[in-house]
Design a protein around this motif. Structure first.
Motif, PDB file in Angstrom:
ATOM      1  N   ALA A  34      -0.199 -29.220 -11.919  1.00  0.00           N
ATOM      2  CA  ALA A  34       0.490 -28.414 -10.901  1.00  0.00           C
ATOM      3  C   ALA A  34      -0.331 -28.350  -9.623  1.00  0.00           C
ATOM      4  CB  ALA A  34       0.762 -27.013 -11.438  1.00  0.00           C
ATOM      5  N   VAL A  35      -1.651 -28.195  -9.750  1.00  0.00           N
ATOM      6  CA  VAL A  35      -2.540 -28.183  -8.584  1.00  0.00           C
ATOM      7  C   VAL A  35      -2.387 -29.490  -7.794  1.00  0.00           C
ATOM      8  CG1 VAL A  35      -4.961 -28.241  -7.861  1.00  0.00           C
ATOM      9  CG2 VAL A  35      -4.212 -26.568  -9.552  1.00  0.00           C
ATOM     10  N   GLN A  36      -2.218 -30.580  -8.517  1.00  0.00           N
ATOM     11  CA  GLN A  36      -2.063 -31.892  -7.872  1.00  0.00           C
ATOM     12  C   GLN A  36      -0.622 -32.157  -7.434  1.00  0.00           C
ATOM     13  OE1 GLN A  36      -3.620 -34.845 -10.608  1.00  0.00           O
ATOM     14  NE2 GLN A  36      -5.570 -33.793 -10.827  1.00  0.00           N
ATOM     15  N   THR A  37       0.235 -31.137  -7.567  1.00  0.00           N
ATOM     16  CA  THR A  37       1.680 -31.210  -7.269  1.00  0.00           C
ATOM     17  C   THR A  37       2.340 -32.391  -7.973  1.00  0.00           C
ATOM     18  OG1 THR A  37       1.374 -32.404  -5.159  1.00  0.00           O
ATOM     19  CG2 THR A  37       1.476 -29.991  -5.056  1.00  0.00           C
ATOM     20  N   ARG A  38       1.928 -32.629  -9.202  1.00  0.00           N
ATOM     21  CA  ARG A  38       2.575 -33.637 -10.041  1.00  0.00           C
ATOM     22  C   ARG A  38       3.634 -33.002 -10.945  1.00  0.00           C
ATOM     23  NH1 ARG A  38      -0.587 -38.489 -10.949  1.00  0.00           N
ATOM     24  NH2 ARG A  38      -2.405 -38.520  -9.577  1.00  0.00           N
ATOM     25  N   LEU A  39       3.464 -31.697 -11.230  1.00  0.00           N
ATOM     26  CA  LEU A  39       4.412 -30.963 -12.046  1.00  0.00           C
ATOM     27  C   LEU A  39       4.834 -29.703 -11.307  1.00  0.00           C
ATOM     28  CD1 LEU A  39       2.865 -31.023 -15.655  1.00  0.00           C
ATOM     29  CD2 LEU A  39       4.616 -32.544 -14.716  1.00  0.00           C
ATOM     30  N   GLY A  40       6.049 -29.234 -11.591  1.00  0.00           N
ATOM     31  CA  GLY A  40       6.524 -27.983 -11.011  1.00  0.00           C
ATOM     32  C   GLY A  40       7.480 -27.300 -11.958  1.00  0.00           C
ATOM     33  N   LEU A  41       7.970 -26.151 -11.543  1.00  0.00           N
ATOM     34  CA  LEU A  41       8.923 -25.376 -12.330  1.00  0.00           C
ATOM     35  C   LEU A  41      10.179 -25.168 -11.494  1.00  0.00           C
ATOM     36  CD1 LEU A  41       9.018 -23.890 -15.130  1.00  0.00           C
ATOM     37  CD2 LEU A  41       8.542 -21.796 -13.854  1.00  0.00           C
TER      38      LEU A  41
ATOM     39  N   ASN B 165      -8.470 -19.378  -1.660  1.00  0.00           N
ATOM     40  CA  ASN B 165      -7.012 -19.243  -1.722  1.00  0.00           C
ATOM     41  C   ASN B 165      -6.318 -20.587  -1.914  1.00  0.00           C
ATOM     42  OD1 ASN B 165      -6.623 -16.321  -1.193  1.00  0.00           O
ATOM     43  ND2 ASN B 165      -7.735 -16.818   0.687  1.00  0.00           N
ATOM     44  N   SER B 166      -7.040 -21.557  -2.461  1.00  0.00           N
ATOM     45  CA  SER B 166      -6.453 -22.868  -2.705  1.00  0.00           C
ATOM     46  C   SER B 166      -5.530 -22.824  -3.922  1.00  0.00           C
ATOM     47  CB  SER B 166      -7.573 -23.887  -2.950  1.00  0.00           C
ATOM     48  OG  SER B 166      -8.300 -23.530  -4.126  1.00  0.00           O
ATOM     49  N   LEU B 167      -4.771 -23.901  -4.126  1.00  0.00           N
ATOM     50  CA  LEU B 167      -3.951 -24.005  -5.324  1.00  0.00           C
ATOM     51  C   LEU B 167      -4.824 -23.961  -6.583  1.00  0.00           C
ATOM     52  CD1 LEU B 167      -1.322 -26.775  -4.418  1.00  0.00           C
ATOM     53  CD2 LEU B 167      -0.965 -24.313  -4.571  1.00  0.00           C
ATOM     54  N   GLU B 168      -5.996 -24.562  -6.505  1.00  0.00           N
ATOM     55  CA  GLU B 168      -6.901 -24.547  -7.659  1.00  0.00           C
ATOM     56  C   GLU B 168      -7.349 -23.127  -7.978  1.00  0.00           C
ATOM     57  OE1 GLU B 168     -10.809 -26.950  -9.349  1.00  0.00           O
ATOM     58  OE2 GLU B 168     -10.412 -26.919  -7.200  1.00  0.00           O
TER      59      GLU B 168
END
Length: 227
Positions: free
Chosen positions: A41-48, A149-152
């Motif tokens: 998700a952090v790598q924007t490979r998966l989402g909901l 405040n990063s996605l990670e």
């Protein structure tokens, strides 16, 4: 360092190689599975989207565990909610969390696995690099108080709050701040998903992070979430 590696490292007592008090859940297979999904998700490979995990980018990762996770989700994209996806990855990838811990051994972050007797007994992974552990702990503190405040950082908080690690390692004030920040983010993302027709992959990725945090609450023993 993978989120799963980060979580395992901060959960270990350096000298004994066993989980710190309140951190044992961090080394459970469903948690490591959740961490792999959060990494993607952090790598924007998966989402909901609409409550189901979707594949956003299926290009292979440079890390074998992430590539295995991607391949597994590709087969069920759009079919599983976060809770069932975590269970699915747990079944599909064998050897978790030992694969993650042994990866840290190979990089000299942890000492090799020890047991009281060579064939039985609880596995122990004593910390070799205290610098790496301290840096990981500092990253958790900075995420908790909003200095990262990063996605990670969001994903790390989702894991730490969902497993009880945040309660064990943060001060009560830091834990309260982190919990409030995640609750607000969950509310904002939910509103964005229902009111905005032009969404970025990042929105779906953050939605997955909040969804997995909630899923951990259902997957782990109730005592993990008690004060």
């Amino acid at each position: 360092m993978l989120l799963a590696e980060h979580l395992c490292l901060i959960a270990l007592e350096p000298a004994s190689g066993l989980p710190r008090t309140g951190c044992s859940a961090a080394l459970l297979r469903p948690v490591i599975s959740a961490a792999l999904l959060l990494e993607l998700a952090v790598q924007t490979r998966l989402g909901l989207r609409e409550g189901r995990i979707i594949l956003l980018d299926e290009l292979p990762s440079r890390h074998l565990l992430l590539t295995e996770s991607l391949h597994a989700i590709r087969d069920v994209s759009g079919k599983l909610d976060p809770q069932h996806a975590v269970r699915y990855i747990s079944r599909r990838i064998r050897g978790l969390p030992w694969e993650v811990l042994d990866g840290l051994v190979r990089r000299d972050v942890l000492h090799g696995c020890e047991r009281r007797w060579w064939w039985v007994g609880q596995r122990r992974y004593r910390v070799r690099s205290l610098q790496a552990q301290n840096e990981a702990l500092e990253a958790l503190h900075e995420a908790a108080v909003g200095r990262r405040n990063s996605l990670e950082a969001v994903a790390m908080l989702a894991l730490a709050l969902g497993t009880g690690v945040a309660r064990a390692l943060l001060t009560p004030q830091e834990h309260a701040e982190a919990d409030a920040r995640m609750t607000l983010l969950m509310s904002e993302i939910e509103q964005e998903l229902t009111s905005n027709a032009e969404l970025l992959d990042t929105h779906y990725s953050i939605a997955l992070m909040t969804g997995i945090r909630s899923a951990l609450g259902a997957l782990l023993p109730e005592e993990v979430h008690k004060p």
